[in-house]
Design an enzyme around this catalytic site. Structure first.
Site, mmCIF file in Angstrom:
data_model
loop_
_atom_site.group_PDB
_atom_site.id
_atom_site.type_symbol
_atom_site.label_atom_id
_atom_site.label_comp_id
_atom_site.label_asym_id
_atom_site.label_seq_id
_atom_site.Cartn_x
_atom_site.Cartn_y
_atom_site.Cartn_z
ATOM 1 N N SER A 64 0.829 -1.195 0.058
ATOM 2 C CA SER A 64 0.230 -0.002 0.053
ATOM 3 C C SER A 64 0.872 1.212 -0.149
ATOM 4 C CB SER A 64 -0.810 -0.067 1.128
ATOM 5 O OG SER A 64 -1.523 1.311 1.200
ATOM 6 N N HIS A 115 -0.994 -1.449 -4.326
ATOM 7 C CA HIS A 115 -2.512 -1.193 -3.478
ATOM 8 C C HIS A 115 -2.708 0.465 -3.385
ATOM 9 C CE1 HIS A 115 -5.973 -2.189 -1.025
ATOM 10 N NE2 HIS A 115 -5.753 -1.177 -0.458
ATOM 11 N N ASP A 159 -4.931 3.630 -2.150
ATOM 12 C CA ASP A 159 -6.029 3.787 -1.366
ATOM 13 C C ASP A 159 -6.628 5.098 -1.461
ATOM 14 O OD1 ASP A 159 -6.232 1.546 0.605
ATOM 15 O OD2 ASP A 159 -4.125 2.155 1.274
ATOM 16 N N MET A 194 -9.272 7.609 -0.510
ATOM 17 C CA MET A 194 -10.014 8.361 0.562
ATOM 18 C C MET A 194 -10.606 9.546 0.401
ATOM 19 S SD MET A 194 -7.511 7.076 3.608
ATOM 20 C CE MET A 194 -6.913 5.514 3.726
ATOM 21 N N HIS A 205 -8.410 0.846 -4.099
ATOM 22 C CA HIS A 205 -9.401 0.431 -3.055
ATOM 23 C C HIS A 205 -10.250 1.756 -2.746
ATOM 24 C CE1 HIS A 205 -9.401 -0.482 1.548
ATOM 25 N NE2 HIS A 205 -10.910 -0.516 0.862
ATOM 26 N N MET A 256 -12.343 4.056 -1.081
ATOM 27 C CA MET A 256 -13.037 4.365 0.126
ATOM 28 C C MET A 256 -13.577 5.673 -0.016
ATOM 29 S SD MET A 256 -10.123 2.950 2.711
ATOM 30 C CE MET A 256 -8.790 3.352 1.423
ATOM 31 N N MET A 307 -11.620 -6.014 5.377
ATOM 32 C CA MET A 307 -10.809 -4.867 5.979
ATOM 33 C C MET A 307 -10.656 -5.670 7.387
ATOM 34 S SD MET A 307 -10.216 -2.475 4.092
ATOM 35 C CE MET A 307 -9.341 -1.619 5.349
ATOM 36 N N ASP A 342 -6.664 -6.584 4.455
ATOM 37 C CA ASP A 342 -5.941 -5.122 4.295
ATOM 38 C C ASP A 342 -6.231 -4.610 5.792
ATOM 39 O OD1 ASP A 342 -5.226 -2.442 3.706
ATOM 40 O OD2 ASP A 342 -6.806 -2.148 2.426
#
Ligand code: DX5
Ligand code: ZN
Length: 215
Positions: free
Chosen positions: A7, A32, A34, A36, A65, A67, A136, A174
């Site tokens: 990540s 990975h 992320d 957000m 990913h 979010m 998660m 994760d």
């Protein structure tokens, strides 16, 4: 075969390209990323322009990913930016089936993610539509949090659900993954492990990746 997805949330953003090449050279299987939005999770990270920029520096598969609230608004922008696999949180998508179809129609692999408190029953009806389920193992929003041990039976239960239906669905985990927790999640049935701090804070990144993979 266990795959490792480092990540970049734990990378040094002032030298992101370099830090991506480091994990690529160290044997990472995918990257990975992320995303957000400060709403679904209490933190902000990257948008499509950053993903498009790093797409130029690596051939690693982009494991994105999401979010974010309203994920349907971001499918196409991240697909265009270079995502290969797009993971949607079930908590953000009342029309999950439609969104997964949309991801697939764009030629991407589909992932669906569950927060620690979200039951597996929420994905029962879409399990046949996804390439991967991301469980998660911390509450999403930040790197460096402690692994939640009660997620182990959840992983095992998901593995049983997948096997009973003869499906080929990857189980990604994760949050709080290190060489110790990696053993436990793999024993329970996980086969793609995300790790941020355990990789980027290690003195020897290659060694850290091998230890997490168990090779
Ligand atoms: C947390 C993110 C993770 C994070 C994991 O919300 O989804 O991908 O980077 O970080 P570690 O491995 O440090 O727990
Ligand atoms: Zn993540």
């Amino acid at each position: 075969m266990i795959k490792i997805s480092p990540s970049i949330l734990s990378a040094d953003f002032s030298k992101l390209a370099e830090d991506i090449k480091l994990v690529e050279a160290a044997g990472a299987d995918m990257l990975h990323i992320d995303i957000m939005d400060g709403h679904f999770v209490p933190n902000l990270t990257f948008g499509p322009p950053v993903v498009a920029a790093i797409r130029k520096v690596t051939t690693l598969l982009f494991d994105v990913h999401l979010m974010v609230n309203n994920p349907q608004d971001f499918i196409e922008p991240f697909a265009k930016a270079g995502a290969d696999l797009l993971t949607i949180h079930v908590e953000t998508a009342p029309h999950l089936h439609r969104i997964l179809q949309c991801v697939r129609e764009l030629g991407l692999k589909t992932g669906v993610s569950l927060n620690p408190a979200t039951p597996l029953s929420s994905i029962e009806e879409v399990l046949g539509e996804v390439d991967m389920v991301l469980l998660m193992t911390v509450n999403p929003g930040f790197g460096g949090q402690k692994f939640i041990p009660s997620m182990i039976p959840k992983i095992a239960k998901l593995k049983r659900m997948i096997d009973e239906r003869n499906l080929k669905v990857d189980i990604q985990v994760d949050g709080g993954i290190n060489p110790v927790t990696a053993r436990e999640v793999v024993a329970a049935g996980a086969n793609i492990l995300v790790a941020g701090s355990a990789i980027y804070q290690a003195d020897d990144i290659k060694k850290a990746i091998c230890e997490i993979r168990g090779t």
